[in-house]
Design an enzyme around this catalytic site. Structure first.
Site, PDB file in Angstrom:
ATOM      1  CE  LYS A  64      18.211 -71.166 -26.453  1.00 35.51           C
ATOM      2  NZ  LYS A  64      18.934 -70.020 -25.855  1.00 35.51           N
TER       3      LYS A  64
HETATM    4  C1  LIG Z   1      18.340 -68.918 -25.149  1.00 32.61           C
HETATM    5  C2  LIG Z   1      19.173 -68.168 -24.171  1.00 32.61           C
HETATM    6  C3  LIG Z   1      18.603 -67.323 -23.188  1.00 32.61           C
HETATM    7  C4  LIG Z   1      17.113 -67.049 -23.105  1.00 32.61           C
HETATM    8  O1  LIG Z   1      16.384 -68.158 -22.659  1.00 32.61           O
HETATM    9  P1  LIG Z   1      14.782 -68.204 -22.894  1.00 32.61           P
HETATM   10  O2  LIG Z   1      14.386 -69.572 -22.464  1.00 32.61           O
HETATM   11  O3  LIG Z   1      14.610 -68.006 -24.374  1.00 32.61           O
HETATM   12  O4  LIG Z   1      14.179 -67.123 -22.084  1.00 32.61           O
HETATM   13  C5  LIG Z   1      19.449 -66.708 -22.274  1.00 32.61           C
HETATM   14  N1  LIG Z   1      20.783 -66.892 -22.327  1.00 32.61           N
HETATM   15  C6  LIG Z   1      21.367 -67.688 -23.258  1.00 32.61           C
HETATM   16  C7  LIG Z   1      22.852 -67.819 -23.275  1.00 32.61           C
HETATM   17  C8  LIG Z   1      20.600 -68.369 -24.209  1.00 32.61           C
HETATM   18  O5  LIG Z   1      21.193 -69.149 -25.146  1.00 32.61           O
END
Ligand SMILES: *Cc1c(COP(=O)(O)O)cnc(C)c1O
Length: 472
Positions: free
Chosen positions: A112
């Site tokens: 993120k």
């Molecule tokens: C947010 C997240 C996901 C999922 O990603 P999306 O874009 O919501 O599908 C997967 N793995 C981790 C470690 C995350 O923080």
């Protein structure tokens, strides 16, 4: 570049507009009116260039003339300077023609950061241009909160409040949020669950007086500006493995469908992608929707991969819109059925339009543990539980072995030490730059699960801030 809502009844906006709006006013999500294209020659010319340079080239296609090119270049350039790896998103080989794309070298150790580091800077720039300020309020079950705080910390024009459920996030996750020592960061531990935090947030945003007085905005992944920076690593990793001459496949641990949708965008822009594998944990609504056409809500089960413990995958609406030839009326109808009847069916013709590209499966809790263990045994590498879900499903749905498979490693294993220790008997160490995380001073306020108390607290903090500013 113009953006339209998936439900067709919100104003058409430019990039700056969608950045500030987040959700469209008709409840839909913004998507580009037309997909920008990259020719084979353009793609090939990105090979071997700095990550930030490719990022600028790709992101600028979506920004259009909303932000001056030289400004955008420096904002994107700065975004990746704090990463722990010069390549930003390096590849590591996992097995025969199977690769891990390491997306966890950012300040909070989850993918993120790659989008939020850009988003924080875009926000700052746009607010400055309009001489405006904003109060960001978010609820988190772990990763979004720390990545958002890290992106907003110390910025002049934004103040951020993050609600997390007291005692229900991992210690590493909590400390990553609460040790950010900046006057514009406020952590609130709510004596309740994540659902309680999220319900409070919704009520705050629906309270016109509160929303307008504080100029509230959100940081969740329905904001189009969070999808765009994620398109970049699909392109850089594919190029490193021979694209555009060679097609590649990706396996994506999925929750809100934002990350894998960015892969779809890369494909629409001209990247030769053979398969997009959607990997779910036991909360498998995406797998059920894509394999049977039945998109139906059930209860959320807590798992070892908590960032994927989601039922309503907001970004799936963007794919539904594409599947139905961008029919906004129809998409709005499906979303109404979801709200009223907790589900809908995707027609066979619509499903067929994406079935050759999207493949999906779920991974159980015991498979997650077994995969962390087998990867460690076979390669010596330590992977986190989210990545393990992606690896397990990738192995099942690889298709042609001659096509490189790239599994997205979405978090650093040290973020989830308990699950990893359970699988391999070792506790992964935090990277050096976070090694003193457990000694840093924490700042947070614990509040009861009571909305008026929480709103009063936020107001008070903002009043205090204003009176300090006037005294200066
Ligand atoms: C947010 C997240 C996901 C999922 O990603 P999306 O874009 O919501 O599908 C997967 N793995 C981790 C470690 C995350 O923080």
């Amino acid at each position: 570049m113009r953006y339209v809502s998936t439900r067709g009844r919100a104003p058409i906006l430019d990039f700056e507009g969608v950045l500030l709006a987040g959700l469209a006013s008709d409840g839909g999500l913004y998507v580009p009116e037309r997909w920008p294209m990259l020719t084979r020659d353009e793609l090939a010319s990105f090979r071997g260039r700095d990550y930030a340079e490719v990022a600028h080239a790709v992101i600028s296609r979506f920004v259009g003339d909303s932000i001056e090119p030289s400004t955008l270049r420096s904002l994107v350039g700065e975004a990746y300077t704090g990463f722990g790896h010069a390549a930003v998103a390096p590849l590591a080989q996992l097995g025969a023609n199977h690769w891990l794309l390491e997306l966890f070298h950012g300040p909070t150790l989850a993918f993120k950061d790659i989008a939020l580091q850009v988003l924080g800077r875009l926000y700052d720039h746009v607010l400055e241009r309009h001489d405006a300020r904003t109060t960001i309020v978010g609820a988190t079950s772990g990763d979004t909160g720390s990545a958002a705080i890290e992106a907003i910390r110390g910025r002049e024009r934004a103040t951020i409040f993050i609600l997390h459920p007291a005692g229900r996030v991992s210690e590493v996750q909590r400390r990553q949020m609460t040790t950010a020592d900046a006057a514009n960061v406020h952590n609130i531990a709510i004596e309740g669950t994540f659902d309680d935090c999220q319900a409070m947030l919704k009520t705050m945003f629906a309270d016109d007086a509160f929303r307008d007085a504080l100029r509230l905005s959100g940081v969740n992944s329905i904001n189009w500006a969070r999808i765009v920076p994620q398109v970049v690593y699909y392109i850089t990793s594919a190029l490193a493995l021979g694209s555009p001459e060679v097609p590649v496949s990706f396996s994506v641990p999925s929750g809100n469908f934002g990350d894998v949708f960015a892969g779809f965008v890369a494909q629409r822009m001209g990247l030769p992608v053979e398969r997009l594998v959607v990997a779910s944990n036991e909360n498998d609504i995406l797998t059920r929707a894509l394999t049977t056409g039945d998109h139906r809500l059930t209860e959320v089960t807590p798992t070892l991969s908590p960032s994927m413990d989601i039922q309503v995958s907001s970004n799936f609406e963007r794919l539904l819109f594409e599947m139905h030839d961008r029919d906004a009326e129809y998409t709005a109808g499906l979303m109404r059925q979801l709200a009223e009847r907790r589900g809908f069916r995707i027609g066979a013709a619509a499903a067929a339009t994406v079935r050759s590209l999207f493949h999906a499966d779920r991974c159980t809790e015991s498979e997650t543990i077994e995969t962390i263990a087998s990867v460690h045994r076979d390669t010596g590498m330590v992977i986190d539980p989210h990545t393990a879900v992606g690896v397990a499903v990738a192995e099942r749905l690889r298709g042609a072995r001659g096509t490189p498979m790239i599994t997205l490693a979405t978090a650093h294993p040290a973020k989830f030490p308990d699950a990893v220790e359970h699988a391999i008997g070792l506790r992964p160490a935090l990277p050096d730059r976070l090694a003193d995380l457990h000694d840093r001073k924490e700042h947070f306020t614990t509040l009861p699960n009571d909305l008026p108390t929480v709103m009063a607290h936020i107001r008070e903090c903002m009043d205090q801030k204003r009176s300090t500013a006037m005294g200066q």
